[in-house]
Design a protein around this motif. Structure first.
Motif, short mmCIF file in Angstrom:
data_model
loop_
_atom_site.label_atom_id
_atom_site.label_comp_id
_atom_site.label_asym_id
_atom_site.label_seq_id
_atom_site.Cartn_x
_atom_site.Cartn_y
_atom_site.Cartn_z
N GLU A 1 26.78 36.10 56.88
CA GLU A 1 27.87 36.31 56.10
C GLU A 1 28.85 37.34 56.69
OE1 GLU A 1 26.82 37.21 51.96
OE2 GLU A 1 25.74 35.34 51.82
N ALA A 2 28.08 38.48 57.21
CA ALA A 2 29.04 39.55 57.70
C ALA A 2 29.69 39.06 58.84
CB ALA A 2 28.21 40.74 57.93
N SER B 1 32.40 37.06 58.20
CA SER B 1 33.69 37.71 57.54
C SER B 1 34.48 38.42 58.61
CB SER B 1 33.08 38.83 56.73
OG SER B 1 32.34 38.11 55.64
N SER B 2 33.90 38.73 59.81
CA SER B 2 34.53 39.50 60.89
C SER B 2 34.73 38.53 62.08
CB SER B 2 33.57 40.54 61.45
OG SER B 2 32.39 40.23 61.71
N PRO C 1 40.52 34.85 58.64
CA PRO C 1 40.07 35.04 57.24
C PRO C 1 40.25 34.07 56.46
CG PRO C 1 42.11 36.52 57.86
CD PRO C 1 41.38 35.89 59.10
N ARG C 2 41.09 33.12 56.19
CA ARG C 2 41.21 32.11 55.49
C ARG C 2 40.26 30.81 55.77
NH1 ARG C 2 46.66 28.87 53.65
NH2 ARG C 2 45.13 28.12 52.40
N SER D 1 37.11 31.99 56.99
CA SER D 1 36.03 32.75 56.48
C SER D 1 35.79 32.63 54.88
CB SER D 1 36.09 34.03 56.89
OG SER D 1 36.01 34.19 58.36
N GLU D 2 37.01 32.92 54.25
CA GLU D 2 37.09 33.12 52.68
C GLU D 2 36.72 31.87 52.03
OE1 GLU D 2 39.75 32.20 50.34
OE2 GLU D 2 38.50 33.24 49.16
N LEU E 1 32.86 31.13 52.78
CA LEU E 1 32.17 32.17 52.03
C LEU E 1 31.91 31.64 50.55
CD1 LEU E 1 33.19 35.47 53.40
CD2 LEU E 1 30.70 34.51 53.53
#
Lengths: 205, 205
Positions: free
Chosen positions: B72-73, B76-77, B81-82, B84-85, B88
């Motif tokens: 997950e981490a 996230s990195s 971001p879109r 990943s979000e 997640l």
């Protein structure tokens, strides 16, 4: 493995480009990162105890976490999202040496219209306390919420314990736009003060 | 207790009022609720094993959680971001009977400019798969990311296992604006397909 032959999309990227990815997505990812970090700390405590064969302590830790999580869930469903979100995330990524904890003594909901005034008042007070606490000391502000649904009132207690404050508690809590407060204790290292927010429901026809 | 005498703020509340609390705060609270829910499930598994004195199993579960959390981490990195979000949070609050899982085979970052095209493409494909899976069956889509930083390429594998799809995998993956794909397997209950997104960095002076 991929052969050279099969098609790929080529994107030209400019380094130093100022294109910003979606703000909201970043905010969500950051929130989840903080939450993940907190949970990993909790998990490490359980893991540590199991490694030391402290099984009973590990079980206790789990029970403590469950109580904390219930409080978080209760805060989340209080009906005042700005206030709840602020409190749930307050201790994340702060440089200010103040920890804010909370406790909810009752179930119940606060009308959404009180979200803004309670949040704004509490934030003003906490901002002032933040600036008044000494660095390099453990300073803790404890907020106790009691929603009395029948009486349509939120009773809120603020308790501070920590280093010597730069201003007197009474100066910190002085707020012309805020509710009246009642002091239980007021020294520079420790104070306790109560206030309340009352509402009345008016039925629309 | 509070005496009648000390001041309170009175707020007039109208029931049926349409005042909406801050959208962003609500979104954050919901995200944290979903995350809390996932973590409580994980905690319950540890707790259950401890109660049955399966200490070794409890330790294994913790190790499995740590691996999940690292993934997950890492997601996230990833720098997107879109995408990943979306990944997640995909399995939260969905009514569609599709579970999306992911694995990252490497550390590394994808340039932010690829966030939108990869996300948009993947979302289009997943939306189509969602509509094509049978209800009341466990349907799983597995996404495997491999970022090759030196070659400036993301290799992405999609694997499906589940109920019989309403459309053929090749129909589902047909996308004029998407990257070329390479099939490893393509039946109605199971498919595996690879694609890649390549970029090249152009230094600005």
């Amino acid at each position: 493995m991929y052969s050279e032959g099969f098609g790929i999309l080529m994107y030209k990227i400019t380094v130093n480009d100022r294109w910003m990815p979606m703000k909201d997505a970043i905010r969500s990812i950051e929130l989840l990162q903080h939450s993940r970090h907190d949970w990993m700390n909790r998990l490490q405590v359980i893991k540590g105890n199991l490694e030391l064969a402290n099984i009973d302590r590990a079980k206790e830790v789990i029970e403590e976490i469950i109580i904390e999580v219930r409080q978080e869930a209760q805060l989340s469903s209080l009906g005042v999202p700005r206030l709840s979100e602020w409190l749930l995330t307050y201790n994340w990524g702060r440089s200010a040496p103040l920890t804010v904890k909370y406790e909810l003594l009752s179930e119940g909901k606060i009308p959404g219209q009180l979200d803004e005034p309670i949040f704004a008042w509490l934030k003003r007070i906490v901002d002032k306390i933040e600036k008044s606490v000494p660095v390099e000391v453990n300073n803790e502000l404890y907020l106790i919420f009691h929603v009395d649904q029948e009486q349509s009132v939120l009773q809120l207690t603020l308790e501070y314990e920590g280093g010597s404050l730069a201003c007197s508690p009474k100066e910190l809590l002085a707020d012309a736009d805020g509710p009246a407060v009642k002091w239980a204790e007021a020294s520079k290292n420790s104070f306790a003060v109560k206030t309340s927010f009352k509402w009345c429901a008016v039925k629309q026809d």
